[in-house]
Design an enzyme around this catalytic site. Sequence first.
Site, PDB file in Angstrom:
ATOM      1  CG  HIS A   1      -2.058   0.859   1.274  1.00  0.00           C
ATOM      2  ND1 HIS A   1      -2.380   1.714   0.270  1.00  0.00           N
ATOM      3  CD2 HIS A   1      -2.979   1.103   2.262  1.00  0.00           C
ATOM      4  CE1 HIS A   1      -3.441   2.441   0.613  1.00  0.00           C
ATOM      5  NE2 HIS A   1      -3.820   2.086   1.829  1.00  0.00           N
TER       6      HIS A   1
ATOM      7  CG  HIS B   1      -4.110   0.527  -8.293  1.00  0.00           C
ATOM      8  ND1 HIS B   1      -5.452   0.437  -8.022  1.00  0.00           N
ATOM      9  CD2 HIS B   1      -3.588   1.388  -7.378  1.00  0.00           C
ATOM     10  CE1 HIS B   1      -5.728   1.237  -7.011  1.00  0.00           C
ATOM     11  NE2 HIS B   1      -4.616   1.813  -6.597  1.00  0.00           N
TER      12      HIS B   1
ATOM     13  CG  ASP C   1       2.911   4.387  -3.816  1.00  0.00           C
ATOM     14  OD1 ASP C   1       2.733   5.527  -3.366  1.00  0.00           O
ATOM     15  OD2 ASP C   1       2.307   3.391  -3.392  1.00  0.00           O
TER      16      ASP C   1
HETATM   17  N1  CMC Z   1       5.225  -6.380 -10.452  1.00  0.00           N
HETATM   18  C1  CMC Z   1       5.171  -7.575 -11.049  1.00  0.00           C
HETATM   19  N2  CMC Z   1       4.030  -8.294 -11.186  1.00  0.00           N
HETATM   20  C2  CMC Z   1       2.921  -7.755 -10.680  1.00  0.00           C
HETATM   21  C3  CMC Z   1       2.911  -6.501 -10.059  1.00  0.00           C
HETATM   22  C4  CMC Z   1       4.129  -5.822  -9.949  1.00  0.00           C
HETATM   23  N3  CMC Z   1       4.190  -4.626  -9.350  1.00  0.00           N
HETATM   24  N4  CMC Z   1       1.657  -6.222  -9.643  1.00  0.00           N
HETATM   25  C5  CMC Z   1       0.915  -7.262 -10.005  1.00  0.00           C
HETATM   26  N5  CMC Z   1       1.661  -8.196 -10.619  1.00  0.00           N
HETATM   27  C6  CMC Z   1       1.217  -9.485 -11.159  1.00  0.00           C
HETATM   28  C7  CMC Z   1       1.189 -10.529 -10.037  1.00  0.00           C
HETATM   29  O1  CMC Z   1       2.431 -11.180  -9.906  1.00  0.00           O
HETATM   30  C8  CMC Z   1       0.079 -11.425 -10.502  1.00  0.00           C
HETATM   31  O2  CMC Z   1       0.589 -12.249 -11.535  1.00  0.00           O
HETATM   32  P1  CMC Z   1       0.042 -13.749 -11.764  1.00  0.00           P
HETATM   33  O3  CMC Z   1      -1.406 -13.584 -12.135  1.00  0.00           O
HETATM   34  O4  CMC Z   1       0.889 -14.252 -12.848  1.00  0.00           O
HETATM   35  O5  CMC Z   1       0.223 -14.447 -10.444  1.00  0.00           O
HETATM   36  C9  CMC Z   1      -0.928 -10.477 -11.120  1.00  0.00           C
HETATM   37  O6  CMC Z   1      -0.151  -9.350 -11.573  1.00  0.00           O
HETATM   38  C10 CMC Z   1      -1.979  -9.978 -10.148  1.00  0.00           C
HETATM   39  O7  CMC Z   1      -1.315  -9.434  -8.995  1.00  0.00           O
HETATM   40  P2  CMC Z   1      -1.923  -9.423  -7.534  1.00  0.00           P
HETATM   41  O8  CMC Z   1      -0.868  -8.969  -6.584  1.00  0.00           O
HETATM   42  O9  CMC Z   1      -2.600 -10.716  -7.226  1.00  0.00           O
HETATM   43  O10 CMC Z   1      -3.071  -8.364  -7.733  1.00  0.00           O
HETATM   44  P3  CMC Z   1      -3.604  -7.305  -6.725  1.00  0.00           P
HETATM   45  O11 CMC Z   1      -4.825  -6.732  -7.275  1.00  0.00           O
HETATM   46  O12 CMC Z   1      -3.665  -7.888  -5.358  1.00  0.00           O
HETATM   47  O13 CMC Z   1      -2.382  -6.261  -6.837  1.00  0.00           O
HETATM   48  C11 CMC Z   1      -1.004  -4.663  -5.828  1.00  0.00           C
HETATM   49  C12 CMC Z   1      -2.368  -4.974  -6.412  1.00  0.00           C
HETATM   50  C13 CMC Z   1      -0.893  -3.149  -5.695  1.00  0.00           C
HETATM   51  C14 CMC Z   1      -0.909  -5.304  -4.445  1.00  0.00           C
HETATM   52  C15 CMC Z   1       0.131  -5.202  -6.741  1.00  0.00           C
HETATM   53  O14 CMC Z   1       0.018  -4.660  -8.033  1.00  0.00           O
HETATM   54  C16 CMC Z   1       1.503  -4.941  -6.155  1.00  0.00           C
HETATM   55  O15 CMC Z   1       1.929  -5.670  -5.279  1.00  0.00           O
HETATM   56  N6  CMC Z   1       2.212  -3.854  -6.638  1.00  0.00           N
HETATM   57  C17 CMC Z   1       3.491  -3.493  -6.076  1.00  0.00           C
HETATM   58  C18 CMC Z   1       3.307  -2.669  -4.818  1.00  0.00           C
HETATM   59  C19 CMC Z   1       2.788  -1.285  -5.094  1.00  0.00           C
HETATM   60  O16 CMC Z   1       3.267  -0.600  -5.984  1.00  0.00           O
HETATM   61  N7  CMC Z   1       1.802  -0.845  -4.281  1.00  0.00           N
HETATM   62  C20 CMC Z   1       1.219   0.475  -4.372  1.00  0.00           C
HETATM   63  C21 CMC Z   1      -0.190   0.428  -4.862  1.00  0.00           C
HETATM   64  S1  CMC Z   1      -0.845   2.012  -5.354  1.00  0.00           S
HETATM   65  C22 CMC Z   1      -0.879   2.967  -3.930  1.00  0.00           C
HETATM   66  C23 CMC Z   1      -1.710   2.445  -2.850  1.00  0.00           C
HETATM   67  O17 CMC Z   1      -2.876   2.138  -3.020  1.00  0.00           O
HETATM   68  O18 CMC Z   1      -1.187   2.360  -1.742  1.00  0.00           O
END
Ligand code: CMC
Length: 385
Positions: free
Chosen positions: A228, A267, A320
Amino acid sequence: MEKSGNSAEPVVYRGLEGILAAETKVGFVDGQEGRLSYRGYDINTLAEQSNYEEVSYLLIYGHMPNQKEYTEYVERLRSESDLPEEVYDLIRKQAGKTHPMTSLRTAVSYLATFDVKESASDPESQEVMAVKLVAKMPTLVGAIHRIFSGKDILKPDRELSYAANFFYMSLGRRPDPMESKMMDTALIIHADHGMNASTFSALVTISTMADMYSAITSAISTLKGPLHGGANERALMMIQAIGSPGNAEKALSEMVERKEKIMGFGHRVYKVYDPRAKILKQYAQYITEKNNKNLFLTANKIEELMINRFGSKGIFPNVDFYSGMVYSALGFKTEIFTPIFAVGRISGWVARSLEYIQDNKLFRPKAKYVGEKGPLKYKPINERD
Ligand code: CMC
């Protein structure tokens, strides 16, 4: 989203993905079109034409303030901006021992001690606590930044705007007009963002009829995590570690190979370019142009490679990715990036909490039990393997 194969089985929505948990009029995130609006106003319009005080009022009270309302609100924020000496002392005592987000969480919780109404849950008292928290958040984070940087704490300067005052209390000098605008815009675009994890946390707490200090302490705790708010500092550290556009391809391939998440990308809601990241990217390019162009070019290369590789999966830069570069160029320490997020987001947290208690319903979801059904025979400890 995890669904059971058998239609008679209850369905588990992991992370509550896609679940509508409340109605709101505060803000709208359009994840397909890449749009964000607060009470109907597009954030690009607000970033260009408004200021944080006005946006804070809009989020909390539901309409743009007229001149009288605006003047009174600004005066309320100014008159509530100072902290009890005990809170400054607590921040001093934490110097060098904790991450600034830990200090912030503890300081907000401690603030409640100095409010005679700290346990009240009626809407009027909650509104008073909400405005106090909006007023004090820049002072708290400014003081934490000063102590974290080994400097003396600076008290609020009532002549300055909310954003300029935060800049001054953190960095020890008044910002120039462009720095003031960048700070103000950064706070505006972080002010609210749907049912994100920290906002949800605040709502869960307020739904128990707990007070606003408790709700905001929950929200800050939740914002801390790297999935987050904590992603901003890690994103900048990654860009700095990669160091030049020429290193980006190899470094990214290795991270992807190790199945690491690339911070500042992806996201839950946006499947296109985050509109907040577009604004911050322009500022990042502008502010690094003279002294740190290489940093921006490295980030830009990472963005290009990530979009080529993952764009078709809906993974693009989020808020971010570029925010840390802007904060760092303004003079903030990396560890303060997530607390800056909290300074912006405080208005969204309290606005949504106040909205929620108007028609309160305790949050209490269920979990699907997949453990041992039993009943197991109890064995005394000396008979166990
Ligand atoms: N880098 C590489 N792969 C990614 C990323 C990333 N940053 N984000 C998502 N993926 C891939 C993930 O590995 C998964 O792949 P697969 O389907 O092959 O297993 C797929 O995309 C779905 O990812 P998820 O984590 O299950 O999806 P989510 O909706 O839970 O993800 C997230 C949202 C923000 C947690 C994730 O994109 C992430 O961890 N990003 C990096 C951390 C980040 O930048 N966070 C700030 C978010 S914006 C500000 C805020 O709200 O705080």
